[in-house]
Write a protein that holds these residues in place. Sequence first.
Motif, PDB file in Angstrom:
ATOM      1  N   ASP A 138       0.857  -1.182   0.000  1.00  0.00           N
ATOM      2  CA  ASP A 138       0.000   0.000   0.000  1.00  0.00           C
ATOM      3  C   ASP A 138       0.900   1.241   0.000  1.00  0.00           C
ATOM      4  N   LEU A 139       0.884   1.993  -1.099  1.00  0.00           N
ATOM      5  CA  LEU A 139       1.744   3.168  -1.219  1.00  0.00           C
ATOM      6  C   LEU A 139       1.453   4.215  -0.147  1.00  0.00           C
ATOM      7  N   ARG A 140       0.219   4.278   0.325  1.00  0.00           N
ATOM      8  CA  ARG A 140      -0.143   5.294   1.301  1.00  0.00           C
ATOM      9  C   ARG A 140       0.272   4.923   2.715  1.00  0.00           C
ATOM     10  N   GLU A 141       0.295   3.641   3.017  1.00  0.00           N
ATOM     11  CA  GLU A 141       0.496   3.203   4.397  1.00  0.00           C
ATOM     12  C   GLU A 141       1.846   2.526   4.643  1.00  0.00           C
ATOM     13  N   ASP A 142       2.417   1.869   3.642  1.00  0.00           N
ATOM     14  CA  ASP A 142       3.572   1.014   3.863  1.00  0.00           C
ATOM     15  C   ASP A 142       4.889   1.702   3.480  1.00  0.00           C
ATOM     16  N   ALA A 143       5.984   1.114   3.940  1.00  0.00           N
ATOM     17  CA  ALA A 143       7.326   1.595   3.604  1.00  0.00           C
ATOM     18  C   ALA A 143       8.212   0.395   3.302  1.00  0.00           C
ATOM     19  N   VAL A 144       9.183   0.599   2.426  1.00  0.00           N
ATOM     20  CA  VAL A 144      10.098  -0.480   2.058  1.00  0.00           C
ATOM     21  C   VAL A 144      11.531   0.034   2.060  1.00  0.00           C
ATOM     22  N   GLY A 145      12.457  -0.907   2.217  1.00  0.00           N
ATOM     23  CA  GLY A 145      13.877  -0.611   2.106  1.00  0.00           C
ATOM     24  C   GLY A 145      14.591  -1.815   1.522  1.00  0.00           C
ATOM     25  N   ILE A 146      15.709  -1.590   0.855  1.00  0.00           N
ATOM     26  CA  ILE A 146      16.467  -2.665   0.229  1.00  0.00           C
ATOM     27  C   ILE A 146      17.904  -2.608   0.739  1.00  0.00           C
ATOM     28  N   TYR A 147      18.501  -3.778   0.988  1.00  0.00           N
ATOM     29  CA  TYR A 147      19.860  -3.808   1.523  1.00  0.00           C
ATOM     30  C   TYR A 147      20.511  -5.153   1.231  1.00  0.00           C
ATOM     31  N   MET A 148      21.826  -5.204   1.431  1.00  0.00           N
ATOM     32  CA  MET A 148      22.599  -6.431   1.280  1.00  0.00           C
ATOM     33  C   MET A 148      23.170  -6.798   2.648  1.00  0.00           C
ATOM     34  N   ASP A 149      22.960  -8.045   3.098  1.00  0.00           N
ATOM     35  CA  ASP A 149      23.496  -8.433   4.397  1.00  0.00           C
ATOM     36  C   ASP A 149      24.916  -8.966   4.259  1.00  0.00           C
ATOM     37  N   SER A 150      25.496  -9.411   5.356  1.00  0.00           N
ATOM     38  CA  SER A 150      26.903  -9.843   5.360  1.00  0.00           C
ATOM     39  C   SER A 150      27.148 -11.111   4.564  1.00  0.00           C
ATOM     40  N   SER A 151      26.086 -11.854   4.243  1.00  0.00           N
ATOM     41  CA  SER A 151      26.235 -13.078   3.446  1.00  0.00           C
ATOM     42  C   SER A 151      25.955 -12.825   1.964  1.00  0.00           C
ATOM     43  N   ASN A 152      25.939 -11.547   1.557  1.00  0.00           N
ATOM     44  CA  ASN A 152      25.664 -11.151   0.166  1.00  0.00           C
ATOM     45  C   ASN A 152      24.273 -11.575  -0.296  1.00  0.00           C
ATOM     46  N   ASP A 153      23.340 -11.570   0.631  1.00  0.00           N
ATOM     47  CA  ASP A 153      21.948 -11.866   0.312  1.00  0.00           C
ATOM     48  C   ASP A 153      21.198 -10.540   0.195  1.00  0.00           C
ATOM     49  N   LEU A 154      20.626 -10.287  -0.971  1.00  0.00           N
ATOM     50  CA  LEU A 154      19.842  -9.075  -1.165  1.00  0.00           C
ATOM     51  C   LEU A 154      18.492  -9.251  -0.477  1.00  0.00           C
ATOM     52  N   LYS A 155      18.123  -8.276   0.351  1.00  0.00           N
ATOM     53  CA  LYS A 155      16.892  -8.405   1.131  1.00  0.00           C
ATOM     54  C   LYS A 155      16.020  -7.164   1.001  1.00  0.00           C
ATOM     55  N   ILE A 156      14.715  -7.398   1.160  1.00  0.00           N
ATOM     56  CA  ILE A 156      13.721  -6.335   1.121  1.00  0.00           C
ATOM     57  C   ILE A 156      13.020  -6.288   2.470  1.00  0.00           C
ATOM     58  N   LEU A 157      13.025  -5.126   3.102  1.00  0.00           N
ATOM     59  CA  LEU A 157      12.283  -4.936   4.344  1.00  0.00           C
ATOM     60  C   LEU A 157      10.971  -4.239   4.004  1.00  0.00           C
ATOM     61  N   LEU A 158       9.869  -4.872   4.357  1.00  0.00           N
ATOM     62  CA  LEU A 158       8.537  -4.321   4.112  1.00  0.00           C
ATOM     63  C   LEU A 158       7.874  -4.036   5.454  1.00  0.00           C
ATOM     64  N   LEU A 159       7.502  -2.783   5.664  1.00  0.00           N
ATOM     65  CA  LEU A 159       6.795  -2.376   6.878  1.00  0.00           C
ATOM     66  C   LEU A 159       5.356  -2.069   6.502  1.00  0.00           C
ATOM     67  N   GLN A 160       4.443  -2.924   6.945  1.00  0.00           N
ATOM     68  CA  GLN A 160       3.021  -2.756   6.636  1.00  0.00           C
ATOM     69  C   GLN A 160       2.278  -2.220   7.848  1.00  0.00           C
ATOM     70  N   ARG A 161       1.465  -1.203   7.610  1.00  0.00           N
ATOM     71  CA  ARG A 161       0.621  -0.664   8.685  1.00  0.00           C
ATOM     72  C   ARG A 161      -0.798  -1.170   8.459  1.00  0.00           C
ATOM     73  N   ARG A 162      -1.210  -2.070   9.348  1.00  0.00           N
ATOM     74  CA  ARG A 162      -2.513  -2.713   9.215  1.00  0.00           C
ATOM     75  C   ARG A 162      -3.206  -2.749  10.574  1.00  0.00           C
ATOM     76  N   LYS A 163      -4.403  -2.198  10.639  1.00  0.00           N
ATOM     77  CA  LYS A 163      -5.224  -2.273  11.851  1.00  0.00           C
ATOM     78  C   LYS A 163      -4.460  -1.812  13.092  1.00  0.00           C
ATOM     79  N   ASP A 164      -3.858  -0.630  12.971  1.00  0.00           N
ATOM     80  CA  ASP A 164      -3.147   0.001  14.087  1.00  0.00           C
ATOM     81  C   ASP A 164      -1.899  -0.754  14.513  1.00  0.00           C
ATOM     82  N   ASP A 165      -1.383  -1.621  13.655  1.00  0.00           N
ATOM     83  CA  ASP A 165      -0.142  -2.338  13.935  1.00  0.00           C
ATOM     84  C   ASP A 165       0.843  -2.135  12.793  1.00  0.00           C
ATOM     85  N   VAL A 166       2.138  -2.175  13.112  1.00  0.00           N
ATOM     86  CA  VAL A 166       3.184  -2.204  12.098  1.00  0.00           C
ATOM     87  C   VAL A 166       3.689  -3.632  12.005  1.00  0.00           C
TER      88      VAL A 166
END
Length: 249
Positions: A138-166
């Motif tokens: 949800d473009l209005r409610e959610d946030a995302v970030g992209i990063y590489m961890d120490s094992s060279n694994d590309l990861k996506i962090l998705l923060l969803q705001r749903r029903k008063d919870d993240v």
Amino acid sequence: MQHLEFEMFANEILSRLPTKYVARLRCVSKQWRYDLSSHLFPIIHYLRMANNPYRKVFMLTKSSIDIHNLIGGKLDISSRKIISFPVDTHLSNLIILASQYGILLMCIQWRPNELILWNPTTNQFPNLCDKKPKKNFDLREDAVGIYMDSSNDLKILLLQRRKDDVIPRVYSRNTCEWKSLTFLKGADYASSLYWWSFGTLCNNVLYFPSPHYWTPAKSYTIAFDVESETFSKVSIPQSTDLIGRQTNP
């Protein structure tokens, strides 16, 4: 043994070739396609190309997706190359959310919105929202970030705001799976009065500025340590001569 030798050949030799030649070489055989589509090869290829004086600029316009050479800090218009997005959708529906090592995290605005992790070099495009349970974006409610961890694994962090919870979830490109994390407690982080920005990566920490619509003093930044996968809250210094809504820069 032969596979290891070819992997070394791909990482040391083929990774030095321009993108268009790498794309063609993927058609040589199944083994070439497999190794040139691995998770590590695009990273090595990107790092080598980053040292190339002819850098690339990716441009998303209303009518096309263009790639230009950047020479001496100037855009070479004559080098324009048009590429196609692999998913059938109108270009006006596309939004670039983040990028890392030449891999783009795209949003297709539709019902529901979809997250596409697209590698323009190999044209691979896993849909991060197409598995159960669906991770709709949800473009209005959610946030995302992209990063590489120490094992060279590309990861996506998705923060969803749903029903008063993240609800925080992390997608691993190596395993192609999501996992749930534990978020902070005790504050109204999911309130619709906050406008969340997309994550900015700095020194292995993703920062998500979250200005408050009406009360600047209530604004904050959420920090996510990519190694420990833990969250913390960082206060934002506020100007005392501003009133009303503050938006992201």
